[in-house]
Every structure is written in C-alpha cells, then in structure tokens.
Enzyme design. Structure first.
Site, mmCIF file in Angstrom:
data_model
loop_
_atom_site.group_PDB
_atom_site.id
_atom_site.type_symbol
_atom_site.label_atom_id
_atom_site.label_comp_id
_atom_site.label_asym_id
_atom_site.label_seq_id
_atom_site.Cartn_x
_atom_site.Cartn_y
_atom_site.Cartn_z
ATOM 1 N N VAL A 67 -25.772 -3.703 10.482
ATOM 2 C CA VAL A 67 -26.676 -4.847 10.714
ATOM 3 C C VAL A 67 -26.090 -5.911 11.653
ATOM 4 O O VAL A 67 -26.791 -6.850 12.031
ATOM 5 C CB VAL A 67 -27.127 -5.513 9.389
ATOM 6 C CG1 VAL A 67 -28.094 -4.632 8.638
ATOM 7 C CG2 VAL A 67 -25.940 -5.906 8.529
ATOM 8 N N TYR A 161 -18.678 -17.012 2.750
ATOM 9 C CA TYR A 161 -19.885 -16.505 2.075
ATOM 10 C C TYR A 161 -20.878 -17.643 1.821
ATOM 11 O O TYR A 161 -22.049 -17.554 2.170
ATOM 12 C CB TYR A 161 -19.488 -15.828 0.759
ATOM 13 C CG TYR A 161 -20.638 -15.193 0.013
ATOM 14 C CD1 TYR A 161 -20.998 -13.866 0.244
ATOM 15 C CD2 TYR A 161 -21.373 -15.915 -0.929
ATOM 16 C CE1 TYR A 161 -22.056 -13.286 -0.443
ATOM 17 C CE2 TYR A 161 -22.430 -15.340 -1.614
ATOM 18 C CZ TYR A 161 -22.776 -14.028 -1.374
ATOM 19 O OH TYR A 161 -23.828 -13.454 -2.050
HETATM 20 N N1 LIG Z 1 -24.761 -9.530 -6.579
HETATM 21 C C1 LIG Z 1 -24.863 -10.823 -6.613
HETATM 22 O O1 LIG Z 1 -24.407 -11.472 -7.550
HETATM 23 C C2 LIG Z 1 -25.547 -11.578 -5.517
HETATM 24 C C3 LIG Z 1 -25.871 -12.932 -5.734
HETATM 25 C C4 LIG Z 1 -26.492 -13.646 -4.724
HETATM 26 C C5 LIG Z 1 -26.770 -13.017 -3.517
HETATM 27 N N2 LIG Z 1 -26.442 -11.703 -3.332
HETATM 28 C C6 LIG Z 1 -26.754 -11.099 -2.044
HETATM 29 O O2 LIG Z 1 -27.641 -10.007 -2.251
HETATM 30 C C7 LIG Z 1 -27.457 -9.058 -1.191
HETATM 31 C C8 LIG Z 1 -27.258 -7.686 -1.785
HETATM 32 O O3 LIG Z 1 -26.120 -7.729 -2.600
HETATM 33 P P1 LIG Z 1 -25.804 -6.619 -3.700
HETATM 34 O O4 LIG Z 1 -25.155 -7.345 -4.815
HETATM 35 O O5 LIG Z 1 -26.990 -5.770 -3.961
HETATM 36 O O6 LIG Z 1 -24.654 -5.821 -2.892
HETATM 37 P P2 LIG Z 1 -24.194 -4.280 -2.872
HETATM 38 O O7 LIG Z 1 -22.780 -4.299 -2.430
HETATM 39 O O8 LIG Z 1 -24.555 -3.604 -4.158
HETATM 40 O O9 LIG Z 1 -25.110 -3.672 -1.718
HETATM 41 C C9 LIG Z 1 -24.999 -4.091 -0.389
HETATM 42 C C10 LIG Z 1 -25.451 -2.973 0.539
HETATM 43 O O10 LIG Z 1 -25.334 -3.455 1.877
HETATM 44 C C11 LIG Z 1 -24.750 -2.446 2.671
HETATM 45 N N3 LIG Z 1 -24.046 -3.040 3.812
HETATM 46 C C12 LIG Z 1 -22.894 -3.772 3.792
HETATM 47 N N4 LIG Z 1 -22.527 -4.092 5.051
HETATM 48 C C13 LIG Z 1 -23.472 -3.551 5.878
HETATM 49 C C14 LIG Z 1 -23.631 -3.520 7.285
HETATM 50 N N5 LIG Z 1 -22.758 -4.107 8.123
HETATM 51 N N6 LIG Z 1 -24.714 -2.870 7.795
HETATM 52 C C15 LIG Z 1 -25.605 -2.266 6.969
HETATM 53 N N7 LIG Z 1 -25.486 -2.250 5.632
HETATM 54 C C16 LIG Z 1 -24.435 -2.884 5.093
HETATM 55 C C17 LIG Z 1 -23.800 -1.705 1.744
HETATM 56 O O11 LIG Z 1 -23.508 -0.404 2.226
HETATM 57 C C18 LIG Z 1 -24.596 -1.710 0.430
HETATM 58 O O12 LIG Z 1 -25.418 -0.556 0.328
HETATM 59 C C19 LIG Z 1 -26.293 -9.563 -0.362
HETATM 60 O O13 LIG Z 1 -26.766 -10.286 0.767
HETATM 61 C C20 LIG Z 1 -25.578 -10.518 -1.312
HETATM 62 O O14 LIG Z 1 -24.837 -11.494 -0.631
HETATM 63 C C21 LIG Z 1 -25.846 -10.975 -4.306
#
Ligand SMILES: NC(=O)c1ccc[n+]([C@@H]2O[C@H](COP(=O)([O-])OP(=O)(O)OC[C@H]3O[C@@H](n4cnc5c(N)ncnc54)[C@H](O)[C@@H]3O)[C@@H](O)[C@H]2O)c1
Length: 262
Positions: A67, A161
């Site tokens: 991305v 972050y």
């Molecule tokens: N888990 C939490 O507590 C939480 C809280 C607030 C916000 N978020 C946000 O939610 C979103 C999803 O998080 P999640 O917890 O499901 O994470 P996760 O690690 O389970 O999934 C993230 C996905 O993004 C993909 N990814 C990472 N870098 C990439 C790149 N350069 N190009 C394409 N794909 C890429 C990974 O392969 C993975 O499949 C993120 O933006 C995260 O910051 C998560």
C-alpha cells in the site's frame, strides 16, 4: 434476501488478517464483491478460494499490493473496476504497529518514516486512487482506519503510530467535506484496542503494557474484529447515508471515560 451492500464492489486493504479479514467476510455475507489488497499472498489465495467456494461463484479476488506503492495501489482499484464493474466501497485499512516505534526518545527516523508510509501515505494513495472512480459514478463510501489514539494521548507511547492515525483522521475529515456534494462519503473508523495479530504481537512482548491498557476500557475487554466489521458495514452501507467526515469511535467506551468500573 438481498444483503445490505448487495452487488456493491468493495476494495479492502489489509484484508488477509484481523479487522480487514473480518470485514471481507462480512461484506461478502452482505452481498458485495470484494477485492482484497495485501502482502500475504498465500493467505490471500486461501481466503479467496474459501469465499468463492462457499458462494459458488466469483465474489472475491486477491491482489498483491504494497500500500505504500502508488503504481500497485492504482492497479488494485483498477482491478476492482475491471473485474466487477465499479468501485463503490474503499476500506483503507492496512497498517502496522512495529515495536521499534515507541517513545519519541527511542524511536529513530527510519522507524518513524516506515510507520508514516504504511499507515498514512497509504491512505492518501488509496483515497487518491478510489476517488476518480467514485466521482465518475457519483457514488461511493470510503472508510479509513484511524484509531482511538488519534483523539487521545497515551503514556505508553508509539509516537509515529499515533501521529499517523491523527493524520488519517484529519485527511478523512477534509475529504469528507470536500466531496460531500458529489455523492462520495468519507468516514474514519477509530477502533479501540482490538484482539488481532497486530495487538497480540505488541502485547506478547510486554504483558504489563497490555494490562495497563485494559484497565482504561470501561467494558473491561478488548474488541473483536467482527465488532469492527459491523461498524465498517454500517459506514459502507446506505444505513449511514447522512454521515460523512465522521470520527466513528468503536472503543468499548474508552473515549467517554474518566474513571472506569472496578
Ligand atoms: N488491533 C488494534 O487494536 C487496532 C486498534 C486501532 C486501530 N487499528 C488499525 O486497524 C488496522 C488493521 O489492524 P489489525 O489489527 O487488523 O492488523 P493485522 O496485523 O491483523 O492486519 C493488518 C494487515 O495489513 C497487511 N499489511 C501490512 N502492511 C501492508 C502493506 N505495506 N501493504 C499491504 N498490506 C499490508 C498485513 O499483511 C495484514 O494482513 C490497522 O490500520 C491498525 O492500525 C488496530
């Protein structure tokens, strides 16, 4: 019965894990066609095979995309248009939370830049790629994943972050306002801590840090990816037709709390 986003075409980045994967499953269950953009090629192929098998037809496609790469992001959205005919929903969700992003005192420039690229520049690229399709159609819903840390400070800092998510929230607000009269809605999902690999990895290294955070959540637990998928579905569907430029907090009550229950 028709689903809540029947026959709409959705692009989901980071759709191979956590919040993205739960949303992909929910979108398909509600009648959408989904294009997943991720780096996990093996997992992507498995997910698509599973979803198409269950549906008995072509409802999901996987595209390898980093991305942070404009050419690859443009190709991702073009694939949705070419394969399924439109780009109705963009869930710009891929993000990282690496351990080297910590207190500002310990986070070097390289770690800072990497997180800005993956979490913030990516959302700029995805919106830039999705918008021309949506403006041409006169219809679209963009949901960008920010975080509750975009609106609150934490002493357990991940400085890049938090700054990246603040950027996602501001960008979302501005785009929502700019395109409000052209049929395109842009909203930010701001999850509280969610039980996904991203959070599990972070806290496995530091259980004390996990416990310290849990105490601030009125509901006394982390969220589940499916609970985020429900919120994303709402923002993606016409159920939220009067909402744009919104800070949509789904956080177990964190941002409303001063003192939490014992
Ligand atoms: N888990 C939490 O507590 C939480 C809280 C607030 C916000 N978020 C946000 O939610 C979103 C999803 O998080 P999640 O917890 O499901 O994470 P996760 O690690 O389970 O999934 C993230 C996905 O993004 C993909 N990814 C990472 N870098 C990439 C790149 N350069 N190009 C394409 N794909 C890429 C990974 O392969 C993975 O499949 C993120 O933006 C995260 O910051 C998560």
């Amino acid at each position: 019965m028709a689903g809540r986003i029947q026959d709409r075409v959705a692009v989901v980045t980071g759709g191979c894990s956590g919040i993205g994967l739960a949303t992909v499953r929910r979108f398909v269950a509600e009648g959408a066609k989904v294009v997943i953009g991720d780096l996990s090629d093996e997992r992507g192929a498995e997910i698509v095979a599973e979803l198409n098998g269950e549906a008995g037809g072509d409802v999901a496609t996987y595209v390898h995309v980093d991305v942070t790469d404009k050419t690859q992001v443009d190709a991702l959205f073009q694939t949705a248009k070419d394969a399924y005919g439109s780009v109705d929903i963009a869930f710009n969700n891929a993000g990282i939370s690496p351990p080297e992003d910590d207190s500002i005192l310990d986070t070097d420039l390289e770690a800072w830049r990497r997180v800005q690229e993956v979490n913030l520049t990516s959302v700029y690229l995805c919106c830039k790629a999705a918008l021309p399709h949506m403006l041409e159609q006169g219809r679209g819903s963009i949901i960008n994943t920010a975080s509750f840390v975009a609106v609150m400070g934490a002493a357990t800092s991940q400085i890049s972050y938090s700054a990246s998510k603040g950027g996602v929230l501001s960008m979302t607000r501005e785009l929502g306002v700019q395109f409000a009269r052209q049929g395109v809605r842009v909203n930010a999902l701001c999850p509280g801590p969610v039980n996904t690999p991203l959070l599990q990895e972070l806290f496995a290294k530091d259980p004390e840090r996990a416990a310290r955070r849990l105490v601030h959540i009125p509901m006394g637990r982390f969220g589940e990816p499916e609970e985020m998928a429900s919120a994303v579905l709402f923002l993606a569907s016409d159920d939220s037709s009067f909402m744009t430029a919104n800070t949509f907090l789904v956080d177990g009550g964190i941002t409303g709390a001063y003192v939490t229950p014992l």
